[in-house]
Write an enzyme that holds these catalytic residues in place. Structure first.
Site: not given
Lengths: 430, 430, 430, 430
Positions: D114, D244, D319, D415
């Site tokens: 990524e 999990k 894992d 702004h």
């Protein structure tokens, strides 16, 4: 007994004073809680009623019609008292229970405005009775309150929690000194960032205990924890208690009473009493209580605990806002052999009391008496455990009857209309 | 009006018949719902009461004391009627509201057994009034019911859902034919495995709508969906509705009314009316309503919506089991400038009605009249939206007062006791 | 191909310069991202590696050993590049699929470090193959991003949301102008207090789409929403998206792809391929995937979607953090007849892409090619839908095999050891 | 080191045998796991690769390019081994940590595809370093496994649980006999209907422990619980573990390591290192991490724990499916004074190991060495606690940088564009 018509017993004040007080309320010169303190409670109630009647042009004859002990109700239950809501009460039973605190039949009053609830639950009672009675067990988890504290970070938090662990006996001593009804069972911490929750759990005997537990926590926090640790309590309730919000912590750890009830129903009872059969019951249990609640992201895996709970709570003077917590829980209905089912309910989070709160009100006291619930100092907590066992059984009755209703509906249809559908067959042979 | 003492108006049957009926109930020869159908409802109630009094040795004089129309109550609200639970009612207000359906002051009756609730909520009303009134808005989400269906798998499911999409007009026609109060707004599907839920959402006007929606779904399923698709409905309620269970789908999609209420409170009001200040309020909001509910895995991020809801629901004849859904929602309290706060409540899931259910009972009808809630066919739904706006404002009042109570407590302590702690300073300079 | 040993191709800089750069990194005079920009990426990687080797006295020969296109990887995937993690890859299959985008057999590479995962999943593939192939369907929900806005309260919020509804076409135009891959599908609002979330949902074709969707939202917010409404965006992602957090909204509404896969397994396949039987499989499904996840307060009602997903994601260049979302979902295993089962998986929230992210890396590209996944501009989105169907089938394979493993274990024991227990019989005949 | 080109070291079998094996795989006469057992693992891998290359017409030169010890990887990590996925690895740091197991600077390898993740996290490291280092603390909760049992109902359940309580020493003895790495810490029961879960919690030293805990539970169940109680275990994992799946029980009770990390950031660091300021950071924290996650019904109240976790897990051989659990947790960012913030992360559920699983693979071992993580039998568990502290600090770095990114974006806009909106002012002066 008080009625809407002015009674001579109100002669404590003259009619001019009364009219003047009503006028001042209507004009807004005075608020409802600002009536003279020496006014008899019945007089105060009537003056408030008259002011409202005038301001809203609404006669309150029915709200005024009741038999409560106004002195008690207006002091212990409801400020700015004006009368009552009358909630219809019906009776179910006999409900046969095989518990540790009830072994036999009881009649259960339910206060409800929902048509069919009493009739349906009563049908469930008959099935349970025919099947020999519901097996019920209750665990007394205890009432909880979780003050929230602010620390400077993890290092101070760890020191704080160490201190709490090392001073559990001191905490117990101070907490239990606030009421001889209380026994401290556990202090469960949860912490992150600069925030620490201490979930105090108490055995509160026959009382639901929320108020006495709050007072005990206040004392422990004020007299012990803050001065000794220098860590500030931000609020006596940090929502990790959790009171009247649906929450995972209560499902996991329990709160109030944890209730189990169950029954084996053979085919004849399914057929005659509940107009259903094992296969259909198991099917609707699977698709509705399990898959449907999963699909919905629900915390309650049941058909309608809340309905029976609310009616039972109002009838017996429990706090109806606790229905929120009581709605958690899991109903199971499993096939046994080819045509019987084993059904159970599980309620992990049911605050209940046989004393305090609304239990002392006149109609509610009668309802508790009908259930044979009367606290006995010699057998601390037993009255409320009896109440919990009855609640478990009546909730089971409500589940059985409603679940059966879904299936018989379905059954009727299945025979009539299925198999004639126009939807094309699926293209793949699955 | 009915009282416990046998009245001449019961002369419909003679005392021997009555005694015989009581006896048969006590003996178990007859069940409570098996009294002769031609018995006047008042007579039936008394016979049941007497039987219970005898069996449980409990006088039911207070339960018997009420002014309900027994014929109506026993038919529309409560089977096996024996009397009422009297729930104390107090009055709050004036509560100033700036909504679309209320613009002005109202007085709010609350029926509760919990000491301090009315007084505390009333304090919140005074703060709101001083601050110019609560801004309230309501969205009419609609009432839902989600039948559950069984298919042969994903291929049939997709065909089924396609059919539903393509026949939405037919579904609407059949559904709306069951009641001129109903308008079908949406059919939201959810499916996996061999299970399909169709969450029907209806505008039900001034009615809470649960029953009429169920009937409409029954007709749609029975007359249209099952015969046309050949897909079986397993249960008319598949728990994806979700009725009376806390659930993510209701939080996300809403159910009944979705209510927003808010108020800007400047320092003087915080100080004089609520005995608090902006900094402490924001602090307890942060640690309790946000972090505490996060810690607890809760679905309600508020202080006590359920308390005010339950009292409001019982007073106005709503279904108290719906408190479960109403307990969902988020309170926000944000600092404004250096010493003011902006507070809001958000309730995504509040089933409410101004007709039907318990709203027709005598005391509840009076409470609704006090609120100025009276359905008008010309302005469909407006009465209930007014009720919803009042509810939003009174819940906001309850939140403000309780949240403030936590802080003043904390404040007192902070000045007195902190800074004298014995806990060693953290070893690391964080 | 790059190896740890200095290669002549790095001759771009001389060894003295290189040593000096390493020294400056070690001394902290320079950070890892501060190497000269004109350095070849391979050189930069080696210099960083050498610095780390020196500072941590750790040879990095294996991390250095890879065949990636460093220029691409260091620019598009990973800054401060030093090499690779090598994750073992195994192969499963053939996996027979009957979908809309795959109809036939595929071989599925899985990258994992967890022993038994590939072998077990492979066993599931054999069962599916023998049973004629998994039926798979995918819905392309789309990628979401939810900016969060601050308003002055409910009145401005309602005006803001009205503006959004009325300008949906403008929002679409601006959003879609940022990428010809994007199509805006929906803007779903959620609001309370002073906060508004707008959940934008896009069809992003063959890309997973998170980045392009963020860019589109940025443009829409900056160029259109803020200037036109004066309402400030507080953050481009307001966690109502929800990216990489388990959440109810994604379960309800879906995100990425929604995947369904299913299979009917007859007794011989259960017996020979999975060493189990229908009764035991259904039993463990009930107690584990349904009741166990309910007991745990879980959002995943399955055995181990996450395991197969993680291995599939790493092999094919997906974002492994999306395993969080993919772990949601429901496995069903239902009895059919006396000895068959119908098993299904349902994954509502699986972000997936066939282009972008890690899919362009060399090993990942090969894995995608093995799966026959190659984007074709003529058939927009189809490559990713193929990938999704394969994923659904392989997750089903993983579930079947693990669930069967639990039962055979149980079976073995049941025959051997049960019925010899010392626990006294229950005192009540339930 | 193995490459795709056939190597002489594969000379164990002749080219004809090899070709024949490839052919049989391609023809489907033989499955991938059915190669002769005496084949060298490298040979087997190549034969599988060639078959896939032929069947899918895909050259696998990059997957084949690696430096793993194939014998070890194919036996301990990945069956049907064919090569590796190469995941780009970048380096962050120095990251300054003030923990109990790390006190100083570390360099943190992250394996990710990524873009921007490493650069962004590295920026967070610089802020933490400038601020003096992250304070980190870890609690070793332990690894859990929860077998599920079937009883005849509540009576047997209560007897069963009593037996478990009374035999905890026996359970410990049998469990700990399966591995000298294990210490049984707790057996937590949860039961309803006919189902009982026993959540065993173990200290597993430096191992993540899932496998050894499963083996221990198997032995305890098989050798002790089932034969002694006659109660059947339905599955060794009853999803009350929970492995999990995102779940409340793990958030409440913890699993693996529970990690806290925090930092005080003054205005200059916010400004120079993170391009933000206190007010905006606190604002986005409030609307995104708190309100946004509440709105979404999320279990993670953070910006992107999962991203950093996934990259750290892949780099260090954890894992990656455990990222699901690690994504739970709460980030807090609180104002301090007028322009500083105190930021913290809290991760209640992080399974981690320094031995076993993927930690023994060659690249992962190097990454662990870079972190100074090397198990020492004399200091059981310390290596993993060091790993956990580093993880806490790097996750904090990732949160700080991403949260700051949202605000600077917002700042820029504020702004430029606000205050020029065309949306009419709210009609009510709220």
């Amino acid at each position: 007994m008080t009625d809407a018509t002015p009674s001579p017993s109100m002669g404590g004040i003259d009619s001019r004073t009364r009219a003047e007080l009503v006028r001042s309320l209507v004009a807004g010169d005075r608020r409802f809680h600002e009536l003279p303190r020496d006014l008899a409670p019945e007089e105060a109630a009537e003056i408030r009623r008259r002011a409202i009647e005038e301001m809203t042009r609404t006669p309150l004859a029915n709200i005024a019609h009741h038999s409560l002990d106004v002195r008690r109700a207006s002091r212990r239950n409801c400020e700015n008292f004006i009368g009552v809501a009358q909630v219809p009460m019906g009776i179910c039973g006999p409900l046969r229970i095989r518990g540790n605190y009830v072994d036999g039949d009881v009649y259960v009053p339910l206060a409800t405005t929902e048509a069919a609830l009493v009739a349906s639950t009563n049908r469930g009672c008959s099935a349970i009775r025919e099947a020999g009675g519901a097996v019920v067990r209750v665990e007394d988890v205890g009432m909880t309150r979780a003050p929230v504290f602010r620390t400077s970070g993890i290092v101070q938090t760890q020191g704080f929690l160490r201190w709490i662990r090392e001073h559990e006996e001191d905490l117990r001593r101070v907490a239990e000194a606030t009421s001889h009804h209380l026994r401290l069972l556990e202090v469960r911490p949860f912490a992150f960032g600069t925030t620490v929750f201490l979930r105090f759990r108490f055995d509160s005997g026959d009382a639901m205990g929320m108020n006495m537990v709050t007072i005990a926590c206040d004392r422990v926090v004020t007299d012990l924890i803050e001065p000794m640790t220098g860590v500030a309590c931000v609020g006596l309730s940090g929502n990790y208690c959790v009171d009247k919000k649906p929450a995972a912590i209560n499902f996991q750890e329990g709160r109030g009473k944890r209730i189990y009830a169950e029954i084996l129903l053979e085919a004849p009872i399914l057929h005659h009493n509940l107009k259903t059969n094992a296969r259909d019951l198991v099917e609707v249990q699977y698709r509705k209580n399990l898959l449907g609640s999963i699909a919905a992201g629900a915390m309650g895996f049941n058909a309608h605990y809340a309905n029976v709970l609310a009616a039972f709570f109002i009838a017996t003077g429990q706090d109806p806002a606790h229905v929120v917590e009581g709605s958690l829980g899991v109903t199971c209905i499993e096939a046994r052999g080819s045509d019987a089912v084993f059904a159970s309910i599980f309620m992990p989070d049911v605050p209940l009391g046989a004393v305090g709160g609304g239990t002392g009100l006149d109609t509610q006291r009668e309802a508790l008496a009908v259930l044979g619930v009367s606290p006995d100092p010699e057998r601390r907590g037993d009255a409320t455990l009896r109440l919990a066992e009855i609640l478990g059984a009546i909730v089971l009755a409500g589940e059985l009857s409603l679940m059966a209703a879904f299936t018989s509906q379905d059954l009727a249809r299945a025979h009539e209309k299925l198999g004639r559908g126009a939807l094309p067959e699926p293209p793949l042979p699955t």
